[in-house]
Design an enzyme around this catalytic site. Structure first.
Site, PDB file in Angstrom:
ATOM      1  CG  ASP A   6      -1.797   1.209   1.368  1.00 45.56           C
ATOM      2  OD1 ASP A   6      -2.317   1.648   0.323  1.00 45.56           O
ATOM      3  OD2 ASP A   6      -1.966   1.733   2.488  1.00 45.56           O
ATOM      4  CB  SER A   7       0.220   4.814  -0.605  1.00 44.00           C
ATOM      5  OG  SER A   7      -0.901   4.946   0.238  1.00 44.00           O
ATOM      6  CE1 TYR A  38       2.584   5.398  -3.684  1.00 47.87           C
ATOM      7  CE2 TYR A  38       1.106   3.556  -4.109  1.00 47.87           C
ATOM      8  CZ  TYR A  38       2.373   4.036  -3.851  1.00 47.87           C
ATOM      9  OH  TYR A  38       3.416   3.153  -3.765  1.00 47.87           O
ATOM     10  N   GLY A  39      -2.858   9.408  -3.753  1.00 48.35           N
ATOM     11  CA  GLY A  39      -4.139   9.904  -4.267  1.00 48.35           C
ATOM     12  C   GLY A  39      -4.077  10.941  -5.378  1.00 48.35           C
ATOM     13  CB  CYS A  69      -3.185   0.643  -2.365  1.00 41.20           C
ATOM     14  SG  CYS A  69      -3.198   2.389  -2.817  1.00 41.20           S
ATOM     15  CG  ASN A  70      -9.608   1.053  -2.629  1.00 37.59           C
ATOM     16  OD1 ASN A  70      -9.169   0.787  -1.513  1.00 37.59           O
ATOM     17  ND2 ASN A  70     -10.764   0.593  -3.059  1.00 37.59           N
ATOM     18  CB  THR A  71      -4.877   5.084  -5.095  1.00 28.71           C
ATOM     19  OG1 THR A  71      -5.753   5.576  -4.086  1.00 28.71           O
ATOM     20  CG2 THR A  71      -4.527   6.196  -6.059  1.00 28.71           C
ATOM     21  CD  GLU A 147       0.675   6.306   6.317  1.00 28.81           C
ATOM     22  OE1 GLU A 147       1.846   6.181   6.715  1.00 28.81           O
ATOM     23  OE2 GLU A 147      -0.035   5.330   6.006  1.00 28.81           O
ATOM     24  CB  CYS A 179      -9.136   5.044   0.615  1.00 31.81           C
ATOM     25  SG  CYS A 179      -7.450   5.330   1.220  1.00 31.81           S
ATOM     26  CB  THR A 180      -6.697   0.044   2.212  1.00 32.43           C
ATOM     27  OG1 THR A 180      -5.519   0.740   1.758  1.00 32.43           O
ATOM     28  CG2 THR A 180      -7.237  -0.813   1.079  1.00 32.43           C
ATOM     29  CG  HIS A 181      -4.529   5.026   4.525  1.00 38.91           C
ATOM     30  ND1 HIS A 181      -4.032   4.560   3.334  1.00 38.91           N
ATOM     31  CD2 HIS A 181      -3.442   5.357   5.267  1.00 38.91           C
ATOM     32  CE1 HIS A 181      -2.706   4.625   3.358  1.00 38.91           C
ATOM     33  NE2 HIS A 181      -2.327   5.097   4.519  1.00 38.91           N
TER      34      HIS A 181
HETATM   35  N1  DGL Z   1      -4.613   3.232   0.960  1.00 40.50           N
HETATM   36  C1  DGL Z   1      -4.598   3.938  -0.286  1.00 40.50           C
HETATM   37  C2  DGL Z   1      -5.879   3.633  -1.080  1.00 40.50           C
HETATM   38  O1  DGL Z   1      -6.491   2.670  -0.855  1.00 40.50           O
HETATM   39  C3  DGL Z   1      -4.351   5.364  -0.024  1.00 40.50           C
HETATM   40  C4  DGL Z   1      -4.016   6.129  -1.265  1.00 40.50           C
HETATM   41  C5  DGL Z   1      -3.167   7.323  -1.021  1.00 40.50           C
HETATM   42  O2  DGL Z   1      -2.021   7.126  -0.601  1.00 40.50           O
HETATM   43  O3  DGL Z   1      -3.642   8.426  -1.283  1.00 40.50           O
HETATM   44  O4  DGL Z   1      -6.317   4.309  -1.939  1.00 40.50           O
END
Ligand code: DGL
Length: 246
Positions: A6-7, A38-39, A69-71, A147, A179-181
């Protein structure tokens, strides 16, 4: 060995569900927190990072990889699938179950800008939203809160309410966490909503899908649990969330 990336620390919300189904496997997790979020990054940038992280996880012995990570799933999973022999399991926004659950007929989606503009997301939304209305909002600042380890309290509530209120005001009773966060902010999301809402996290479905694929490919080993955590930056938040996860 199951590789997960993930990011940042968000992918641990997916690992938590995977661990429930596969508690005796070996895991290696990579947080790209030096390059998080990453968004707002370009598709090309995310694809480059996904390749570099995949190489790292394969080097560590991963024989299947979860893009937690969805992104990154939206930007890079089709490229990864074309370029590597291992299987990649990605995230899918839970719009289908949300469409079945909503009573108001309005489903809210919280995700990053990268996810919301990706064809992969738009296709999923078009497919499952024929009889419902979908309202979307970027979870502005959500990834940074997680984070920084600030998931509850007045600061988190102020940031979260700016994205959650518009969904509630549009009549959403069901909110997809895209988003997984965001599952780490569930308590704050529910609190700022101010009325009963259902939050949908796709992680349990992703974990079930991973288990099926691993069974098909005879990758379930049950040779004892272990977790190796790695990151491109500071390990503090990752370690802290992990230590309180299971
Ligand atoms: N956990 C990432 C997701 O699912 C976060 C993306 C990001 O870093 O902006 O999208």
């Amino acid at each position: 060995m199951i590789g997960i990336f993930d990011s940042g620390a968000g992918g641990l919300s997916v690992f938590r569900e995977i661990y429930k189904l596969l508690p005796e496997e070996k895991f290696v997790y990579y947080s790209d927190n030096a390059n998080c979020p990453y968004g707002e990054k370009s598709r090309e940038y995310i694809i480059d990072r996904a390749r570099a992280i995949t190489d790292f996880l394969l080097e560590k012995g991963a024989d299947i990889i979860v893009v937690a990570c969805n992104t990154a799933t939206a930007a890079a999973i089709s490229t990864l699938r074309n370029e590597y022999a291992v299987s990649f399991i990605g995230m899918e926004p839970a719009i289908k179950p949300a469409a079945q659950l909503t009573r108001t007929g309005v489903v809210g989606v919280l995700a990053t800008a990268g996810t919301l503009k990706a064809t992969k997301y738009i296709d999923t939304r078009e497919k499952w939203s024929r009889d419902i209305k979908v309202v979307e909002h970027i979870g502005q600042g959500f990834v940074e809160l997680v984070e920084n380890g600030t998931t509850t309290g007045p600061e988190a509530e102020a940031v979260v309410s700016r994205s959650v209120r518009p969904l509630i005001d549009s009549g959403a009773d069901t909110i997809v966490l895209g988003c997984t966060h965001y599952p780490f902010l569930s308590e704050t999301i529910v609190r700022t909503a101010g009325r009963p809402i259902t939050l949908l996290d796709p992680a349990p479905a992703v974990a079930r899908h991973l288990l099926e694929v691993m069974q098909e490919q005879s990758l379930v080993r049950k040779d004892g649990f272990s977790m190796e955590l790695h990151s491109s930056g500071d390990m503090k938040t990752l370690q802290n969330i992990y230590d309180n996860l299971l």
